[in-house]
Design an enzyme around this catalytic site. Structure first.
Site, mmCIF file in Angstrom:
data_model
loop_
_atom_site.group_PDB
_atom_site.id
_atom_site.type_symbol
_atom_site.label_atom_id
_atom_site.label_comp_id
_atom_site.label_asym_id
_atom_site.label_seq_id
_atom_site.Cartn_x
_atom_site.Cartn_y
_atom_site.Cartn_z
ATOM 1 N N TRP A 106 -3.439 2.062 -0.481
ATOM 2 C CA TRP A 106 -4.375 0.980 -0.842
ATOM 3 C C TRP A 106 -3.642 -0.245 -1.361
ATOM 4 O O TRP A 106 -4.006 -1.373 -1.055
ATOM 5 C CB TRP A 106 -5.446 1.474 -1.817
ATOM 6 C CG TRP A 106 -6.343 2.443 -1.109
ATOM 7 C CD1 TRP A 106 -6.438 3.785 -1.324
ATOM 8 C CD2 TRP A 106 -7.228 2.152 -0.005
ATOM 9 N NE1 TRP A 106 -7.322 4.348 -0.433
ATOM 10 C CE2 TRP A 106 -7.823 3.377 0.383
ATOM 11 C CE3 TRP A 106 -7.571 0.993 0.683
ATOM 12 C CZ2 TRP A 106 -8.743 3.459 1.438
ATOM 13 C CZ3 TRP A 106 -8.480 1.074 1.733
ATOM 14 C CH2 TRP A 106 -9.058 2.293 2.096
ATOM 15 N N ASP A 159 -7.177 -2.432 -8.858
ATOM 16 C CA ASP A 159 -8.106 -1.686 -8.013
ATOM 17 C C ASP A 159 -8.355 -0.331 -8.677
ATOM 18 O O ASP A 159 -7.464 0.520 -8.708
ATOM 19 C CB ASP A 159 -7.477 -1.510 -6.620
ATOM 20 C CG ASP A 159 -8.371 -0.726 -5.668
ATOM 21 O OD1 ASP A 159 -9.387 -0.170 -6.118
ATOM 22 O OD2 ASP A 159 -8.037 -0.677 -4.468
ATOM 23 N N LYS A 179 -17.213 6.391 -5.022
ATOM 24 C CA LYS A 179 -16.401 7.526 -5.435
ATOM 25 C C LYS A 179 -16.853 8.027 -6.802
ATOM 26 O O LYS A 179 -17.268 9.158 -6.946
ATOM 27 C CB LYS A 179 -14.924 7.139 -5.470
ATOM 28 C CG LYS A 179 -14.444 6.745 -4.085
ATOM 29 C CD LYS A 179 -13.125 6.017 -4.099
ATOM 30 C CE LYS A 179 -12.876 5.356 -2.779
ATOM 31 N NZ LYS A 179 -12.798 6.282 -1.651
#
Ligand SMILES: Cc1ncc(COP(=O)(O)O)c(C=O)c1O
Length: 367
Positions: A107, A177, A201
């Site tokens: 990511w 993030d 999530k």
């Protein structure tokens, strides 16, 4: 090995398991929100009833995170993928400015890839050489003194690597993030310039991105930007620049209520998450190499437990038998292979105990 409602234990990395009480509340309110007479799916985002839902979700997030006055909560769309674009668009106002990106996994790599479109990219550290199995120590970072910001991914969902201690970046704002670990532990918001997390999530369902932004950064936003991509426009409009993802915001509010009222807040959920993760890491560590964990021990994620078996055939057999036992979605990300057990807040302890037992039995039979 299924739970009481014959729901399987779903170890998906996201969209992921939700608390059952949240699903039940959604079900019971689907036709008519109490006192409203319409479904949450049917009401205007400008209505008084939606005001209450938005304010409730915001104030629950503020309560859970001890939100200081310096920061505000925003709900945006476009997932974390759009945040990767909005950050450099908003904060690299001149091509000559630099963003530092610490790349600890897949990511972080995606975040870095967007930066050079808008300004200079400095990779402050890249874990590629060690297959992204660890995070850097402070003295390994090549930080830029006057960077516009420094970015990191606090939990790399694919590699199962966690940045436990934030780096020191001085006056350079830290943009993080937190898509796969927001609300998994207490958080000191003051240390962050921006936090963002796609909700699917640990904070709800797909469709909304939860942001916690330091207000003073809004002054830096590039006012030549298309309006929709400008953080300050969303802030001024109170997350209603256009029609927001009303249902997803409603679900985030319910998840936060569950965290507050049934899970005792973030300190308590953090202990619960540590306990769950330990069950799986203990199986890995006691398996005499039958299972190999991907992450270095000090940098292990407690949200995504990533490991391999000795051969791909054995992994396929593991996945098949686990599914038959009601333990699903354990296949590792397609880029890495192996096994990944995502054990976010809403994964019950029973699910993790069942998986740990399954791992022990599987190792005994096939070791
Ligand atoms: C850490 C992290 N960042 C970003 C993303 C991308 O989120 P989205 O698909 O909502 O853009 C994910 C999702 O899998 C993630 O785990």
């Amino acid at each position: 090995m299924t739970n009481t409602n014959s729901r399987v234990f779903n170890f998906s990395a996201g969209p992921a398991v939700l608390p059952e009480v949240v699903l039940e509340q959604i079900q019971s309110e689907m036709l008519s929100l109490p006192g409203v007479g319409s479904s949450v799916l049917e009401i205007s985002h400008r209505s008084k009833d939606f005001d209450e839902i938005l304010n409730d979700a915001t104030s629950r997030i503020a309560d859970l995170t001890n939100l200081p006055d310096t920061h505000e909560v925003l709900f945006l769309q476009g997932g974390s993928a759009l945040q990767n674009v909005m950050m450099p668009m908003n904060f690299l106002t001149e091509k000559s400015q630099t963003a530092d990106v610490i790349v600890t996994g897949a990511w972080g790599k995606k975040t870095a890839a967007e930066v050079s479109r808008f300004g200079n990219l400095n990779i402050a550290w890249d874990g590629n050489d060690s297959s992204y199995n660890k995070v850097p120590k402070q003295d390994e970072l090549q930080l830029t003194p006057n960077a516009a910001y420094c970015h990191l991914t606090s939990n790399e969902t694919i590699q199962g690597v966690k940045y436990w201690d934030l780096p020191e970046t001085g006056d350079v704002p830290l943009l993080v993030d937190k898509s796969s670990d927001l609300f998994s532990e207490p958080i000191d918001i003051e240390k962050y310039g921006l936090i963002y997390a796609c909700a699917q999530k640990n904070a709800g369902i797909a469709g909304v991105n939860v942001l916690i932004l330091k207000k003073e950064l809004l002054d830096r936003c590039d006012d030549r930007l298309p309006s929709y991509l400008d953080y300050s426009k969303h802030s001024k409009a109170g997350s209603r620049f256009n029609t927001p993802p009303t249902f997803a915001i409603y679900v985030t509010g319910l998840v936060c209520k569950w965290l507050q009222e049934e899970k005792g807040g973030l300190a308590s959920i953090s202990q619960f998450n540590q306990d769950k993760a330990s069950l799986l890491y203990n199986e890995i560590d006691q398996s005499n190499g039958f299972y190999s964990g991907h992450a270095a021990k000090d940098d292990r994620s407690i949200m995504n437990v990533v490991f391999t078996l000795k051969t791909e055939d054995l992994e396929t057999q593991f996945l098949t038998e686990a599914t038959q036992a009601g333990l699903t979605t354990l296949k590792g990300h397609r880029s890495l292979g192996g096994i990944r057990a995502s054990i976010y807040n809403a994964m019950p302890i029973e699910g993790v105990e069942s998986l740990a037992q399954f791992m022990a039995d599987f190792a005994r039979k096939n070791g």
